[in-house]
Design a protein around this motif. Structure first.
Motif, mmCIF file in Angstrom:
data_model
loop_
_atom_site.group_PDB
_atom_site.id
_atom_site.type_symbol
_atom_site.label_atom_id
_atom_site.label_comp_id
_atom_site.label_asym_id
_atom_site.label_seq_id
_atom_site.Cartn_x
_atom_site.Cartn_y
_atom_site.Cartn_z
ATOM 1 N N THR A 14 0.823 -1.163 0.133
ATOM 2 C CA THR A 14 -0.083 0.004 -0.044
ATOM 3 C C THR A 14 0.889 1.338 -0.158
ATOM 4 N N THR A 15 0.254 2.319 -0.568
ATOM 5 C CA THR A 15 0.942 3.614 -0.488
ATOM 6 C C THR A 15 0.700 4.301 0.786
ATOM 7 N N GLU A 16 1.295 5.427 1.054
ATOM 8 C CA GLU A 16 1.100 6.401 2.110
ATOM 9 C C GLU A 16 -0.430 6.709 2.063
ATOM 10 N N GLU A 17 -0.910 7.307 1.099
ATOM 11 C CA GLU A 17 -2.282 7.585 1.043
ATOM 12 C C GLU A 17 -3.119 6.603 1.125
ATOM 13 N N GLU A 18 -2.829 5.244 0.845
ATOM 14 C CA GLU A 18 -3.759 4.138 0.922
ATOM 15 C C GLU A 18 -3.615 3.627 2.593
ATOM 16 N N ASN A 19 -2.437 3.818 3.232
ATOM 17 C CA ASN A 19 -2.474 3.813 4.646
ATOM 18 C C ASN A 19 -3.354 4.622 5.312
ATOM 19 N N ARG A 20 -3.276 5.788 5.004
ATOM 20 C CA ARG A 20 -4.224 6.752 5.629
ATOM 21 C C ARG A 20 -5.874 6.593 5.327
ATOM 22 N N ALA A 95 -7.270 -8.321 18.993
ATOM 23 C CA ALA A 95 -5.907 -8.782 18.206
ATOM 24 C C ALA A 95 -5.879 -8.095 17.146
ATOM 25 N N CYS A 96 -7.001 -8.391 16.038
ATOM 26 C CA CYS A 96 -7.076 -7.841 14.799
ATOM 27 C C CYS A 96 -6.831 -6.224 14.827
ATOM 28 N N VAL A 97 -7.177 -5.293 15.851
ATOM 29 C CA VAL A 97 -7.053 -4.159 15.559
ATOM 30 C C VAL A 97 -5.580 -3.967 15.879
ATOM 31 N N ILE A 98 -4.653 -4.766 16.611
ATOM 32 C CA ILE A 98 -3.245 -4.518 16.744
ATOM 33 C C ILE A 98 -2.727 -5.082 15.498
ATOM 34 N N VAL A 99 -3.066 -5.932 14.902
ATOM 35 C CA VAL A 99 -2.532 -6.612 13.523
ATOM 36 C C VAL A 99 -2.683 -5.403 12.527
ATOM 37 N N VAL A 100 -3.724 -4.818 12.321
ATOM 38 C CA VAL A 100 -3.995 -3.716 11.420
ATOM 39 C C VAL A 100 -3.122 -2.459 11.666
ATOM 40 N N LEU A 101 -2.908 -2.286 13.025
ATOM 41 C CA LEU A 101 -2.001 -1.154 13.265
ATOM 42 C C LEU A 101 -0.579 -1.500 12.863
ATOM 43 N N SER A 102 -0.235 -2.718 13.492
ATOM 44 C CA SER A 102 1.118 -3.351 13.235
ATOM 45 C C SER A 102 1.579 -3.105 11.590
ATOM 46 N N LEU A 103 0.407 -3.653 10.665
ATOM 47 C CA LEU A 103 0.652 -3.713 9.472
ATOM 48 C C LEU A 103 0.909 -2.256 8.706
ATOM 49 N N LEU A 104 0.005 -1.240 9.290
ATOM 50 C CA LEU A 104 0.211 0.217 8.981
ATOM 51 C C LEU A 104 1.282 0.720 9.319
ATOM 52 N N ASN A 105 1.889 0.472 10.440
ATOM 53 C CA ASN A 105 3.070 0.985 10.992
ATOM 54 C C ASN A 105 4.262 0.343 10.307
ATOM 55 N N TYR A 106 4.179 -0.967 10.141
ATOM 56 C CA TYR A 106 5.221 -1.656 9.342
ATOM 57 C C TYR A 106 5.320 -0.927 8.094
ATOM 58 N N ASN A 107 4.331 -1.033 7.163
ATOM 59 C CA ASN A 107 4.182 -0.510 5.969
ATOM 60 C C ASN A 107 4.975 0.974 5.738
ATOM 61 N N MET A 108 4.438 1.928 6.547
ATOM 62 C CA MET A 108 4.886 3.312 6.633
ATOM 63 C C MET A 108 6.315 3.472 6.788
ATOM 64 N N SER A 109 6.718 2.467 7.903
ATOM 65 C CA SER A 109 8.262 2.800 8.459
ATOM 66 C C SER A 109 9.002 2.180 7.042
ATOM 67 N N HIS A 110 8.499 1.051 6.708
ATOM 68 C CA HIS A 110 9.156 0.260 5.730
ATOM 69 C C HIS A 110 9.468 1.147 4.433
ATOM 70 N N LYS A 111 8.380 1.994 4.252
ATOM 71 C CA LYS A 111 8.489 2.663 2.856
ATOM 72 C C LYS A 111 9.357 4.146 3.234
ATOM 73 N N GLN A 112 9.248 4.454 4.230
ATOM 74 C CA GLN A 112 10.483 5.556 4.880
ATOM 75 C C GLN A 112 11.792 5.049 4.640
#
Length: 332
Positions: A14-20, A95-112
């Protein structure tokens, strides 16, 4: 569209915009059951492309939220790529909430991190000049044989530029984000200003000259705050650092107007400059001719025009041999 975004989220594409968009949808979603149902579908259909450390971290979170006794939690873990039954899905909603947040945080930090590792380069070859507008609208003029580079995440936190050669900067104002040029160990920091830096790879000196605004110049343990019409000269041979009122400011950036100014440089030094400007090699055959000094400004039209002007004060003759120009004093 949402299920596609979730697929890409799990795959890490996902892109940053899609993460948002996903985060906003998750926060505003009136029906959490709808969100978790879509997430479960995307999770079941996803491939194993997610990095293993991210998978394991999320699966441990899932295990801790399942309705298992302490013994089971100690000895039994959900295997990688778990297939959680919808019957127990409400039990792992948190737990799914944590999963989603983990994925979003991982994607954003990985892209940065990916952006920080990438860079863009703009070059002006010998005999050429170039102009570039940086992403923040800062304008940069590049003299011959000059290169600047800046990271792909330029402007996200800071504005950093690396320079080899000579360039003139008109910096876009942004007090919240530093603008720093690094050249051979010298750093020039500015907010909104115009300045010139001369720091060619093979030269034994570097000069930073301020036209307007304010800059902070640092080299080793030396630091100077420049005012308009001041310069700093760094001598790389004796490691000196000199700040001074520059009476020659009007001619420093004349190269942008296709003019060249000399203030007592020897012909040997001038030939070095000509080599860059015309992408050729000037060989001075007479040692005494190398020491001749010149003052004045000339229009940078051609190498022949430059030699004709030298002839006005010092009679010389020249001869082309391939890419080399042989210059010597004219005999009576």
């Amino acid at each position: 569209m949402r299920i596609e975004l979730l697929h890409r989220l799990i795959a890490g594409t996902t892109t940053e915009e899609e993460n948002r968009q996903l985060m906003e949808w998750f926060r505003e979603c009136a029906s959490k059951e709808e969100f978790f149902a879509l997430f479960e579908t995307a999770w079941k259909d996803s491939s194993d492309e997610m990095p293993r450390d991210v998978q394991e971290r999320m699966y441990r979170r899932l295990n801790l939220n399942l309705d298992l006794d302490e013994k089971k939690k100690e000895v039994k873990a959900v295997p990688l790529r778990p297939r959680v039954s919808w019957k127990i899905w409400p039990q792992v909603a948190a737990a799914c909430v944590i999963v989603v947040l983990s994925l979003l945080n991982y994607n954003m930090s990985h892209k940065q991190k990916q952006l920080a590792a990438q860079s863009f380069t703009v070059s002006a070859e010998k005999g050429q000049r170039a102009f570039v507008t940086l992403p923040d609208s800062t304008k940069v003029w590049l003299n011959s044989d000059t290169k600047i580079s800046y990271p792909a995440d330029y402007g996200m936190k800071e504005r950093n530029v690396a320079l080899v050669g000579e360039a003139y900067f008109e910096v876009a104002k942004n007090p919240e984000k530093r603008f720093v040029v690094e050249a051979k160990g010298m750093q020039v920091e500015a907010l909104g200003t115009a300045f010139n830096i001369n720091a060619y790879r093979n030269d034994n000196k570097m000069i930073a000259s301020l036209f307007s605004g304010s800059v902070r110049v640092s080299y080793d343990d030396y630091v100077a705050i420049l005012r308009p019409h001041e310069s700093v000269r760094v001598d790389l041979l004796n490691r000196s650092f000199t700040q001074y009122k520059d009476e020659n400011m009007a001619s420093i950036a004349l190269w942008r107007e296709n003019e060249i100014s000399f203030d007592g440089e020897s012909l040997e030094e001038i030939a070095h400059i000509m080599n860059r400007l015309y992408n050729t090699t000037i060989h001075i055959e007479d040692e005494s001719l190398k020491k001749e000094c010149y003052i004045g400004t000339i229009r940078n039209n051609s190498l022949e025009n430059f030699i004709d002007i030298i002839n006005l004060t010092t009679p010389v003759v020249y001869e082309y041999k391939g890419d080399t120009v042989f210059l010597k004093r004219r005999t009576p």
